[in-house]
Write an enzyme that holds these catalytic residues in place. Structure first.
Site, PDB file in Angstrom:
ATOM      1  N   CYS A 132      -1.776   9.747   2.319  1.00  0.00           N
ATOM      2  CA  CYS A 132      -1.593   9.126   1.163  1.00  0.00           C
ATOM      3  C   CYS A 132      -2.844   9.141   0.192  1.00  0.00           C
ATOM      4  O   CYS A 132      -2.376   9.287  -0.623  1.00  0.00           O
ATOM      5  CB  CYS A 132      -1.945   6.842   1.888  1.00  0.00           C
ATOM      6  SG  CYS A 132      -2.875   7.049   2.068  1.00  0.00           S
ATOM      7  N   GLU A 192       0.895  -1.419  -0.301  1.00  0.00           N
ATOM      8  CA  GLU A 192      -0.390   0.062   0.093  1.00  0.00           C
ATOM      9  C   GLU A 192       1.374   1.193   0.303  1.00  0.00           C
ATOM     10  O   GLU A 192       1.582   1.428   0.803  1.00  0.00           O
ATOM     11  CB  GLU A 192      -1.180   0.277   1.461  1.00  0.00           C
ATOM     12  CG  GLU A 192      -1.925  -0.815   1.727  1.00  0.00           C
ATOM     13  CD  GLU A 192      -3.229  -1.272   0.471  1.00  0.00           C
ATOM     14  OE1 GLU A 192      -3.349  -0.258  -0.536  1.00  0.00           O
ATOM     15  OE2 GLU A 192      -3.835  -2.086   0.573  1.00  0.00           O
TER      16      GLU A 192
HETATM   17  P1  NDP Z   1       8.386   5.048   4.917  1.00  0.00           P
HETATM   18  O1  NDP Z   1       8.218   3.979   3.358  1.00  0.00           O
HETATM   19  O2  NDP Z   1       9.182   5.836   4.841  1.00  0.00           O
HETATM   20  O3  NDP Z   1       8.411   4.374   5.741  1.00  0.00           O
HETATM   21  C1  NDP Z   1       6.979   3.182   6.096  1.00  0.00           C
HETATM   22  C2  NDP Z   1       7.355   1.907   7.237  1.00  0.00           C
HETATM   23  O4  NDP Z   1       8.604   1.176   6.600  1.00  0.00           O
HETATM   24  C3  NDP Z   1       7.935   2.766   8.469  1.00  0.00           C
HETATM   25  O5  NDP Z   1       7.674   1.315   9.283  1.00  0.00           O
HETATM   26  C4  NDP Z   1       9.760   2.425   8.068  1.00  0.00           C
HETATM   27  O6  NDP Z   1       9.765   2.203   9.127  1.00  0.00           O
HETATM   28  C5  NDP Z   1       9.791   0.880   7.351  1.00  0.00           C
HETATM   29  N1  NDP Z   1      10.700   0.658   6.629  1.00  0.00           N
HETATM   30  C6  NDP Z   1      11.987   1.961   6.330  1.00  0.00           C
HETATM   31  N2  NDP Z   1      12.695   1.361   5.436  1.00  0.00           N
HETATM   32  C7  NDP Z   1      12.431  -0.113   5.990  1.00  0.00           C
HETATM   33  C8  NDP Z   1      12.572  -1.775   4.967  1.00  0.00           C
HETATM   34  N3  NDP Z   1      14.769  -0.819   4.219  1.00  0.00           N
HETATM   35  N4  NDP Z   1      12.724  -2.228   5.157  1.00  0.00           N
HETATM   36  C9  NDP Z   1      11.642  -2.348   5.204  1.00  0.00           C
HETATM   37  N5  NDP Z   1      10.634  -1.456   6.326  1.00  0.00           N
HETATM   38  C10 NDP Z   1      11.473  -0.347   6.112  1.00  0.00           C
HETATM   39  O7  NDP Z   1       6.868   5.839   4.637  1.00  0.00           O
HETATM   40  P2  NDP Z   1       5.939   6.361   5.508  1.00  0.00           P
HETATM   41  O8  NDP Z   1       6.348   6.079   6.797  1.00  0.00           O
HETATM   42  O9  NDP Z   1       7.325   8.098   5.594  1.00  0.00           O
HETATM   43  O10 NDP Z   1       4.784   6.807   5.152  1.00  0.00           O
HETATM   44  C11 NDP Z   1       3.943   8.144   4.272  1.00  0.00           C
HETATM   45  C12 NDP Z   1       4.194   6.737   3.011  1.00  0.00           C
HETATM   46  O11 NDP Z   1       3.155   6.137   2.816  1.00  0.00           O
HETATM   47  C13 NDP Z   1       3.580   8.368   2.040  1.00  0.00           C
HETATM   48  O12 NDP Z   1       3.806   7.953   0.774  1.00  0.00           O
HETATM   49  C14 NDP Z   1       1.906   7.276   1.467  1.00  0.00           C
HETATM   50  O13 NDP Z   1       1.740   8.267   0.501  1.00  0.00           O
HETATM   51  C15 NDP Z   1       2.428   5.933   1.744  1.00  0.00           C
HETATM   52  N6  NDP Z   1       1.120   5.683   3.099  1.00  0.00           N
HETATM   53  C16 NDP Z   1      -0.072   5.178   1.885  1.00  0.00           C
HETATM   54  C17 NDP Z   1      -0.606   4.670   1.890  1.00  0.00           C
HETATM   55  C18 NDP Z   1      -1.743   3.661   1.761  1.00  0.00           C
HETATM   56  O14 NDP Z   1      -2.440   3.106   2.229  1.00  0.00           O
HETATM   57  N7  NDP Z   1      -1.752   2.941   0.221  1.00  0.00           N
HETATM   58  C19 NDP Z   1      -1.617   4.781   4.162  1.00  0.00           C
HETATM   59  C20 NDP Z   1      -0.304   5.624   4.432  1.00  0.00           C
HETATM   60  C21 NDP Z   1       0.786   6.362   3.079  1.00  0.00           C
HETATM   61  P3  NDP Z   1      10.996   3.745  10.075  1.00  0.00           P
HETATM   62  O15 NDP Z   1       9.762   4.416  10.119  1.00  0.00           O
HETATM   63  O16 NDP Z   1      11.484   3.266  10.904  1.00  0.00           O
HETATM   64  O17 NDP Z   1      11.781   4.538   8.880  1.00  0.00           O
END
Ligand code: NDP
Length: 509
Positions: free
Chosen positions: A281, A247
């Protein structure tokens, strides 16, 4: 916001790496959380596998009872949870309550409908296999890993957690490093209800902890976050052929037709674009308005945007709060600067509206379609409002993006028709984001917005595999799957198939 530290050696224990979650409005420490290592993540998955023996063995009714109790506990403590959401990611208390309310409704729906959706269903065996009873059921996978973002730290992960649990899986959840307290709160409340069993566990940390979860012995990974991280998650999961739900981000548009209620459209576009500081999002980032109502729309939305009170308070007067991630401020600023440099007009706000923690409402008009503010996810309280000749052009521009998450259409007479031509997973007509609050509807996108679905029947099935079963009721006059099959039987088979499928058919053009 986060900062990492190593806790001092106390009581003879080895120092443990930790990180702090910080209030994005003030920088104050909200909580300190462990950075779980790959080994600890694997241990959590092993405990989840042991708990699966119990949880997966319960019937749908027993699981529903537990999940509905969890739902009640969250409901009774929703103000406490909303306060934590406010402190960790900055949104006003009322917005947090809205998010929590919708999440609660999803837990209830998933719990109540899992048996009906996933339990055995009879299907027609067809004429050739008329001697068979045929049915399909959807069985739980085992242990599901869930990785969540910070922008909707309750609603978003619950879309995976509740549906995976209701389907019979146990879950290990890695919340965003910006909202570890909210993730831990959710896990602790279910733990209370199940008497400490490891049905749902939390692992906290930074990206490495999420990566360790992808590489652990899990049966599926549900990721919500940015498209860039989604690609890393998929690559890591590919190593063990672990299936994924992605997502990811979006660049949703709101389309305004010439016969739309322009005031309602302006009000909705402003809220969908700027609530939660634009960090949604499925929020609106682009608006395409029919040329006949373009000027009226610009006047209405700019007047409303001017009234927005942006500050740190939790109370209802604050319409949105600070940007949660400091690094996003640079992204927002660069998109606004690029739009203006390419010839767009700032009707309100502009590059100067991007402060140290807050971004003031910014409305950009006549922005060239090759600008970053049109092509890339901005994730800030900015809106691009562009004029279109007609609805064909609005749809063409809307679809000219690699993303395909959601969107909205405001139209008096053609709303449904336009909605169905938009290439995205979800569209609401004459409202915004309504689909997210309808538990029966699947939630997810296409293209760079990801694949797979949470919510609804599709969301329950996402965390299962389909099991097909036939039961022979009587022996067939046509014995086909035996070495005793005769030429006569083969001849009859050919005759039946010819009667069924050999009729002359011409294409209707
Ligand atoms: P990120 O992609 O930065 O992070 C998402 C999650 O992935 C966090 O828990 C993060 O951990 C983790 N993560 C980071 N690096 C890795 C890795 N290498 N392997 C596995 N997990 C990892 O997104 P954001 O948290 O900044 O969220 C915003 C984004 O999410 C926007 O693009 C938004 O559009 C999208 N979004 C999509 C939704 C949907 O339903 N389609 C709903 C809500 C948001 P950590 O924070 O510790 O780095």
């Amino acid at each position: 916001m986060t900062a990492t530290t190593v806790q001092p050696d106390t009581a003879g224990q080895a120092p443990r790496p930790t990180f702090e979650s910080l209030d994005p409005a003030t920088g104050d420490v909200v909580g300190v959380h462990p950075i779980h290592s790959a080994e600890e993540v694997q241990d959590a998955v092993a405990r989840a596998r042991a708990a699966y023996a119990w949880w997966g063995g319960l019937g749908f009714d027993d699981r529903a009872e537990i999940l509905l109790t969890w739902r009640s506990v969250i409901t009774r403590r929703m103000h406490q949870l909303a306060d934590l959401v406010h402190r960790e990611m900055g949104k006003p208390h009322g917005d947090a309550l809205l998010e929590i309310s919708i999440a609660i409704d999803h837990i209830a729906w998933a719990a109540k409908h899992a048996g009906k959706v996933l339990g055995p269903h009879k299907v027609s065996p067809g004429l050739l296999m008329a001697n068979q009873k045929a049915f399909v059921e959807h069985k739980s996978l085992g242990v599901v890993g869930v990785i969540g973002p910070w922008n909707y730290p309750v609603f978003t992960p619950i879309g995976s957690l509740a549906y995976a649990l209701a389907a019979g899986n146990t879950v290990v959840f890695k919340p965003s490093e910006y909202t570890p307290g909210v993730g831990t709160w959710l896990v602790d409340t279910l733990r209370e209800v199940v008497g400490g069993k490891d049905v749902l566990q939390v692992v906290t940390g930074l990206g490495e902890t999420g990566n360790a979860l992808c590489l652990a012995d899990i049966d599926k990974l549900a990721f919500t976050g940015s498209t860039a991280t989604g690609k890393k998650v998929m690559a890591a999961c590919a190593q063990n052929l672990t299936p994924v739900v992605i997502e990811a981000g979006g660049k949703d548009s709101l389309i305004v037709d010439e016969d739309a209620d322009v005031s309602a459209a302006a009000d909705a576009a402003l809220w969908a674009g700027m609530s939660n500081a634009g960090q949604t999002c499925i929020g609106t980032e682009r608006v395409y308005v029919h040329e006949k109502v373009y000027d009226q729309f610009l006047t209405e939305i700019t007047a409303r945007a001017r009234e927005l009170d942006v500050r740190a308070g939790a109370d209802a007067a604050a319409k949105y709060g600070p940007m949660t991630m400091p690094k996003q401020l640079d992204v927002v600023r660069s998109h606004v600067e690029d739009a203006l440099a390419k010839g767009g007009r700032a009707l309100l706000g502009g590059a100067d509206a991007v402060g140290e923690r807050f971004v003031q409402p910014t409305i950009l008009a006549d922005v060239p379609e090759d600008s970053l503010a049109v092509t890339e996810e901005t994730f800030g309280p900015t809106l691009v409002v562009n004029k279109v000749r007609d609805m064909d052009e609005a749809i063409e521009r809307t679809n000219a993006t690699a993303y395909g998450l959601a969107g909205a259409v405001f139209s008096g007479s053609r709303g449904e028709e336009i909605a169905r031509r938009v290439r995205s997973g979800m569209t609401s007509v004459n409202s915004v984001i309504s689909f997210a609050g309808v538990p029966t509807l699947p939630f997810g996108g296409v293209g760079d917005s990801g694949f797979g679905r949470i919510h609804g029947a599709e969301g329950l099935k996402e965390f299962t595999y389909a099991k097909a079963v036939t039961v022979q009721r009587f022996s067939s006059p046509l014995e086909l799957v035996t070495f005793a099959r005769t030429k006569v039987t083969e001849g009859r088979l050919a005759q039946i198939i010819t009667v069924l499928h050999g009729g002359k058919k011409t294409l209707k053009r």
